[in-house]
Design a protein around this motif. Structure first.
Motif, PDB file in Angstrom:
ATOM      1  N   VAL A 112     -49.822 -88.254  85.509  1.00 49.24           N
ATOM      2  CA  VAL A 112     -49.924 -86.940  84.390  1.00 49.24           C
ATOM      3  C   VAL A 112     -48.419 -87.008  83.859  1.00 49.24           C
ATOM      4  CG1 VAL A 112     -50.438 -84.714  84.207  1.00 49.24           C
ATOM      5  CG2 VAL A 112     -51.552 -85.974  85.827  1.00 49.24           C
ATOM      6  N   GLU A 113     -48.468 -86.655  82.592  1.00 47.10           N
ATOM      7  CA  GLU A 113     -47.259 -86.349  81.827  1.00 47.10           C
ATOM      8  C   GLU A 113     -47.306 -84.760  81.574  1.00 47.10           C
ATOM      9  OE1 GLU A 113     -46.574 -88.513  78.566  1.00 47.10           O
ATOM     10  OE2 GLU A 113     -46.174 -90.823  79.706  1.00 47.10           O
ATOM     11  N   LEU A 114     -46.633 -83.886  82.452  1.00 50.16           N
ATOM     12  CA  LEU A 114     -46.871 -82.632  82.137  1.00 50.16           C
ATOM     13  C   LEU A 114     -45.812 -81.855  81.047  1.00 50.16           C
ATOM     14  CD1 LEU A 114     -47.943 -79.765  83.005  1.00 50.16           C
ATOM     15  CD2 LEU A 114     -46.375 -79.609  85.005  1.00 50.16           C
ATOM     16  N   ASN A 115     -46.223 -81.135  79.934  1.00 44.62           N
ATOM     17  CA  ASN A 115     -45.296 -80.531  79.158  1.00 44.62           C
ATOM     18  C   ASN A 115     -44.863 -79.220  79.713  1.00 44.62           C
ATOM     19  OD1 ASN A 115     -44.221 -79.251  76.971  1.00 44.62           O
ATOM     20  ND2 ASN A 115     -45.467 -79.943  75.365  1.00 44.62           N
ATOM     21  N   GLU A 116     -43.659 -78.958  80.064  1.00 44.78           N
ATOM     22  CA  GLU A 116     -43.058 -77.920  80.908  1.00 44.78           C
ATOM     23  C   GLU A 116     -43.190 -76.670  79.907  1.00 44.78           C
ATOM     24  OE1 GLU A 116     -39.329 -78.492  82.601  1.00 44.78           O
ATOM     25  OE2 GLU A 116     -40.106 -80.017  83.951  1.00 44.78           O
ATOM     26  N   ALA A 117     -42.942 -76.976  78.617  1.00 43.63           N
ATOM     27  CA  ALA A 117     -42.841 -75.835  77.663  1.00 43.63           C
ATOM     28  C   ALA A 117     -44.390 -75.179  77.481  1.00 43.63           C
ATOM     29  CB  ALA A 117     -42.352 -76.167  76.428  1.00 43.63           C
ATOM     30  N   THR A 118     -45.383 -75.819  77.281  1.00 43.71           N
ATOM     31  CA  THR A 118     -46.690 -75.405  77.118  1.00 43.71           C
ATOM     32  C   THR A 118     -47.709 -75.427  78.243  1.00 43.71           C
ATOM     33  OG1 THR A 118     -47.453 -77.486  76.150  1.00 43.71           O
ATOM     34  CG2 THR A 118     -46.488 -75.870  74.587  1.00 43.71           C
ATOM     35  N   GLY A 119     -47.089 -76.349  79.227  1.00 41.33           N
ATOM     36  CA  GLY A 119     -48.102 -76.568  80.555  1.00 41.33           C
ATOM     37  C   GLY A 119     -49.181 -77.086  80.421  1.00 41.33           C
ATOM     38  N   GLU A 120     -49.198 -77.798  79.128  1.00 47.83           N
ATOM     39  CA  GLU A 120     -50.370 -78.931  78.899  1.00 47.83           C
ATOM     40  C   GLU A 120     -49.983 -80.166  79.687  1.00 47.83           C
ATOM     41  OE1 GLU A 120     -51.001 -79.389  74.769  1.00 47.83           O
ATOM     42  OE2 GLU A 120     -51.248 -77.495  74.218  1.00 47.83           O
ATOM     43  N   MET A 121     -51.257 -80.634  79.983  1.00 46.62           N
ATOM     44  CA  MET A 121     -51.338 -81.881  80.867  1.00 46.62           C
ATOM     45  C   MET A 121     -51.643 -83.215  79.941  1.00 46.62           C
ATOM     46  SD  MET A 121     -52.478 -81.006  84.858  1.00 46.62           S
ATOM     47  CE  MET A 121     -53.895 -80.816  84.256  1.00 46.62           C
ATOM     48  N   ASP A 122     -51.297 -84.388  80.065  1.00 45.30           N
ATOM     49  CA  ASP A 122     -51.330 -85.508  79.137  1.00 45.30           C
ATOM     50  C   ASP A 122     -51.947 -86.397  80.404  1.00 45.30           C
ATOM     51  OD1 ASP A 122     -52.059 -87.380  77.702  1.00 45.30           O
ATOM     52  OD2 ASP A 122     -50.017 -87.888  77.122  1.00 45.30           O
ATOM     53  N   PHE A 151     -58.150 -78.721  83.444  1.00 46.84           N
ATOM     54  CA  PHE A 151     -57.171 -79.545  82.648  1.00 46.84           C
ATOM     55  C   PHE A 151     -57.062 -78.936  81.246  1.00 46.84           C
ATOM     56  CE2 PHE A 151     -59.951 -83.188  85.277  1.00 46.84           C
ATOM     57  CZ  PHE A 151     -59.134 -82.582  86.257  1.00 46.84           C
ATOM     58  N   LEU A 152     -57.478 -77.883  80.895  1.00 44.25           N
ATOM     59  CA  LEU A 152     -56.964 -77.142  79.709  1.00 44.25           C
ATOM     60  C   LEU A 152     -56.136 -75.889  80.114  1.00 44.25           C
ATOM     61  CD1 LEU A 152     -60.250 -77.515  77.542  1.00 44.25           C
ATOM     62  CD2 LEU A 152     -58.437 -79.087  77.667  1.00 44.25           C
ATOM     63  N   THR A 153     -55.229 -75.510  79.224  1.00 43.53           N
ATOM     64  CA  THR A 153     -54.497 -74.417  79.746  1.00 43.53           C
ATOM     65  C   THR A 153     -55.040 -73.267  79.145  1.00 43.53           C
ATOM     66  OG1 THR A 153     -53.417 -74.556  77.126  1.00 43.53           O
ATOM     67  CG2 THR A 153     -52.382 -75.617  79.090  1.00 43.53           C
ATOM     68  N   LYS A 154     -54.903 -72.045  79.680  1.00 47.22           N
ATOM     69  CA  LYS A 154     -55.326 -70.741  79.405  1.00 47.22           C
ATOM     70  C   LYS A 154     -55.163 -70.454  77.657  1.00 47.22           C
ATOM     71  CE  LYS A 154     -55.101 -65.965  80.957  1.00 47.22           C
ATOM     72  NZ  LYS A 154     -55.280 -65.389  79.608  1.00 47.22           N
ATOM     73  N   GLY A 188     -55.439 -88.311  76.406  1.00 46.81           N
ATOM     74  CA  GLY A 188     -55.394 -88.898  77.639  1.00 46.81           C
ATOM     75  C   GLY A 188     -56.636 -88.859  78.450  1.00 46.81           C
ATOM     76  N   LEU A 189     -57.111 -87.208  78.585  1.00 45.50           N
ATOM     77  CA  LEU A 189     -58.296 -87.126  79.061  1.00 45.50           C
ATOM     78  C   LEU A 189     -59.506 -87.515  78.581  1.00 45.50           C
ATOM     79  CD1 LEU A 189     -59.583 -84.992  80.984  1.00 45.50           C
ATOM     80  CD2 LEU A 189     -59.678 -83.446  79.526  1.00 45.50           C
ATOM     81  N   ASN A 190     -59.460 -87.589  77.124  1.00 45.30           N
ATOM     82  CA  ASN A 190     -60.685 -88.209  76.562  1.00 45.30           C
ATOM     83  C   ASN A 190     -60.742 -89.629  76.862  1.00 45.30           C
ATOM     84  OD1 ASN A 190     -63.159 -87.773  74.711  1.00 45.30           O
ATOM     85  ND2 ASN A 190     -62.057 -89.574  73.683  1.00 45.30           N
ATOM     86  N   SER A 191     -59.655 -90.405  76.726  1.00 43.02           N
ATOM     87  CA  SER A 191     -59.464 -91.888  77.426  1.00 43.02           C
ATOM     88  C   SER A 191     -60.139 -92.014  78.824  1.00 43.02           C
ATOM     89  CB  SER A 191     -58.210 -92.248  76.999  1.00 43.02           C
ATOM     90  OG  SER A 191     -58.080 -93.752  77.450  1.00 43.02           O
ATOM     91  N   CYS A 192     -59.487 -91.122  79.453  1.00 42.04           N
ATOM     92  CA  CYS A 192     -59.933 -91.444  81.045  1.00 42.04           C
ATOM     93  C   CYS A 192     -61.652 -90.971  81.289  1.00 42.04           C
ATOM     94  CB  CYS A 192     -59.389 -90.398  81.772  1.00 42.04           C
ATOM     95  SG  CYS A 192     -57.587 -90.939  82.137  1.00 42.04           S
ATOM     96  N   LEU A 193     -62.189 -90.468  80.246  1.00 41.92           N
ATOM     97  CA  LEU A 193     -63.485 -90.046  80.431  1.00 41.92           C
ATOM     98  C   LEU A 193     -64.305 -91.145  79.806  1.00 41.92           C
ATOM     99  CD1 LEU A 193     -63.573 -86.175  79.991  1.00 41.92           C
ATOM    100  CD2 LEU A 193     -64.006 -87.306  82.216  1.00 41.92           C
ATOM    101  N   ASN A 194     -63.643 -91.941  78.915  1.00 41.97           N
ATOM    102  CA  ASN A 194     -64.621 -92.729  77.771  1.00 41.97           C
ATOM    103  C   ASN A 194     -64.333 -94.120  78.022  1.00 41.97           C
ATOM    104  OD1 ASN A 194     -66.682 -90.893  76.433  1.00 41.97           O
ATOM    105  ND2 ASN A 194     -64.834 -89.690  76.531  1.00 41.97           N
TER     106      ASN A 194
END
Length: 435
Positions: free
Chosen positions: A140-150, A340-343, A101-107
């Motif tokens: 934003v769709e947030l993955n609570e397990a990994t903390g990644e944001m789509d 926008f990227l997790t640790k 999703g991040l790449n789609s938003c940027l391009n």
């Protein structure tokens, strides 16, 4: 004739049914912008505007001056650089572009109103004008397990207030069509600061001084072009007493009335009166100060007049992109990577956000052949990669995808290996034909 008649009728009936089905299916799938509309009063579209409400607008101090042209030129060049969400290999090098999703938003599409490039232009133009801007992920769709944001959509907002762990942002709400203020945590918002803040946005910076001088010069130009005659009337008597002053005011008013009421602006005076016209402008150093500050701003930002009018050569453009454009784009990319990227993604070096500049954009056509020969001969690019870089479709020849020097003959081992591959292919084809 009797035998063929039923066959003809059945064939004709089948054609009619096929035509009817095709026409009906087309009618069901058809859509027209004028006819396929809901009746009035069924849908509320929200408030309407005669101009685009989410469009980036510069502040009044920078608008309608040379500053807006400089900012627009830099923002356009920065938006032309591609920013991708990429996957890295085990050595931390670029491996592939991630379809996220991040790449789609940027391009591709940043939101319902802006394309990816339009959002990047909005981001860089607002950053140059404001000094600091906020890029807010809206959907934003947030993955609570990994903390990644789509991230599904994002917009550029204006920072209104700063808090220790939060920030208040003025953001356009596409649901209501209004700009609203929302308070968001700093770790969810990309806060991008202009690397040329001291030059552009500080109150005593060069750009701000130039802006004030430009506005002062505009005020002087308005005064010069206000239509005043600037006349001095010398009366044949001494104006000291109140009676004489009253007579002088009446005489001045009479001349003003004559000039205002005359078709060609002609008035008459007494032979003893003397009129002097001050038709010269007041001497000042504003224009020299504007020229000096403009040259200083160009030098501090790495810009030349040739860059602004599009006549700069490749050396000047390379220096401009390295000194001006690269720091601006790098500031945005580093903030995207940090927010926008997790640790885990950053520590493992599995994903990153990188920007790519087209090295052949400023290359003249006369040098393309020599560059293509050097890149393919030194096994830097394949033939298909080079063809794609210059806008040609890739070749279907398998050799065009090989990273090898075509000017050097193959070794005996490579020739034997190639012959073995061809022989194995022929054996496989023969076995398939045998079965």
């Amino acid at each position: 004739m009797n035998i063929d008649a039923p066959i003809y009728l059945l064939t004709l009936l089948g054609r009619k049914n096929k035509m009817a089905q095709t026409f009906g299916s087309r009618l069901k799938r058809a859509w027209n912008a004028f006819t396929n509309r809901d009746p009035p009063g069924k849908i509320y579209y929200g408030g309407g505007y005669s101009y685009r409400p989410d469009r980036a607008r510069m502040t009044r101090t920078s608008d309608r001056t040379i500053i807006s042209a400089i900012y627009t030129r830099i923002a356009m060049d920065a938006a032309a650089i591609t920013i991708n969400h990429v996957r890295l290999d085990e050595n931390g090098r670029y491996s592939e572009t991630i379809s996220s999703g991040l790449n789609s938003c940027l391009n591709l599409s940043a939101n319902i109103d802006q394309t990816g490039r339009g959002m990047r232009f909005d981001m860089f133009l607002s950053m140059l004008d404001e000094g600091v801007i906020a890029v807010v992920p809206v959907d934003v769709e947030l993955n609570e397990a990994t903390g990644e944001m789509d991230i599904q959509s994002m917009r550029v907002g204006k920072v209104k207030e700063w808090y220790p762990a939060n920030v208040r942002v003025e953001l356009y709400n596409e649901k209501t069509g209004q700009k609203e203020e929302v308070t968001l945590p700093k770790d969810r918002v990309a806060l991008i600061e202009n690397p040329f803040y001291a030059v552009m946005n500080e109150p005593n910076g060069t750009i701000q001084q130039l802006t004030r001088k430009l506005h002062l010069m505009d005020v002087i130009d308005e005064q010069v072009g206000a239509g005043k005659l600037d006349l001095i009337i010398q009366l044949p008597y001494v104006v000291k007493s109140d009676t004489r002053k009253k007579q002088a005011l009446e005489r001045r008013q009479e001349i003003e009335d004559q000039l205002a009421g005359s078709k060609y602006g002609v008035a008459y005076t007494d032979g003893t009166e003397r009129i002097t016209q001050l038709n010269r402008s007041l001497e000042n150093n504003v224009l020299k100060s504007v020229e000096y500050l403009t040259n200083m701003a160009y030098s501090q930002l790495g810009i030349t007049p040739e860059i602004m009018n599009g006549t700069a050569d490749d050396k000047v453009m390379t220096n401009y992109e390295n000194r001006t454009i690269e720091p601006i784009v790098a500031a945005a990319v580093d903030e995207f990577k940090r927010k926008f990227l997790t640790k885990e993604q950053r520590d493992e070096k599995s994903e990153s956000v990188l920007f790519f500049r087209d090295p052949f954009k400023l290359t003249p056509v006369s040098a393309v052949a020599e560059i293509a020969d050097k890149f393919t001969r030194n096994e830097i690019m394949t033939s298909n990669e080079m063809r794609q870089a210059i806008g040609m479709k890739p070749s279907k020849d398998p050799k065009a995808d090989e990273l090898r020097n075509a000017n050097i003959s193959r070794s005996n081992e490579e020739a034997v290996r190639q012959q073995q591959i061809v022989a194995d292919g022929k054996d496989a084809d023969a076995r398939m034909l045998g079965h």
